[in-house]
Design an enzyme around this catalytic site. Structure first.
Site: not given
Length: 205
Positions: A74-76, A156, A161, A180
């Site tokens: 994952d990105k975070t 989400f 996305k 967002k």
């Protein structure tokens, strides 16, 4: 040994005797050798200069790496050490960055993007007063408290996305839809900007 002695007499008894004796010796020594090899391999992984900072916490790392086919991250959180740096804010056709808002530069917040947004807006004067499943209250820099009712929430998903929420301003009864999401998903929805494609390309690269 049986072959050297020749297949004479009760050779099958000797064969069974050797198998019985070596059944306790070979697996133990083999297991020790394998464990030593795993430990040496883990030490080499931690000493590899091409992957600095790697820590091997288990001796089964050779088997685990050998079975890898796909690596998903994952990105975070996992890759960012649970830290988020607020660098740029896009509102419609306006982009606020370090060259226009000094408060954003180096603004390090918690791992959750929502928490980072709330804490940053508080630093510029817009404070979250309360939040529950039905409403949200915000305090403006002038001290006015704005109340919004949550009409619908769109969570989400990995397919869309993006996420969104429909709110109603209790003072004006105006209904607004806020959304967002990832830059690649939002680029086809928001109004085109000259910097939009550059930002999306930078994020993908």
């Amino acid at each position: 040994m049986v072959t050297l002695q020749g297949f004479v007499g009760p050779w099958y008894r000797n064969l069974f005797r050797f198998l019985l004796l070596f059944s306790y010796i070979i697996p133990i020594s083999l297991r020790v050798n394998l464990d030593m090899g795993k430990a040496a391999y883990g030490w080499m992984v931690m000493r590899d200069e091409s992957i600095p900072g790697t820590v091997v916490r288990t001796s089964t790392i050779p088997e685990e790496l050998g079975r890898l086919v796909y690596l998903l991250t994952d990105k975070t959180g996992t890759l960012t050490r649970n830290e988020m740096v607020f660098k740029r804010l896009h509102l419609g056709t306006v982009s606020y960055g370090t060259d226009t808002m000094d408060e954003i530069q180096g603004h390090v917040r918690a791992s959750c993007p929502q928490v980072a947004l709330v804490q940053w807006t508080e630093s510029v004067g817009l404070t979250l007063v309360s939040r529950d499943l039905a409403s949200v209250q915000l305090r403006t820099p002038s001290g006015q408290v704005l109340t919004y009712s949550l009409l619908q929430t769109f969570p989400f998903t990995s397919e869309s996305k993006r996420m969104g929420v429909i709110v109603r301003d209790e003072s004006t009864a105006e209904i607004t839809f806020y959304m967002k999401g990832a830059d690649v998903a939002m680029s086809s929805i928001v109004q085109y900007n000259d910097w939009l494609e550059e930002e999306v390309t930078r994020g993908v690269g």
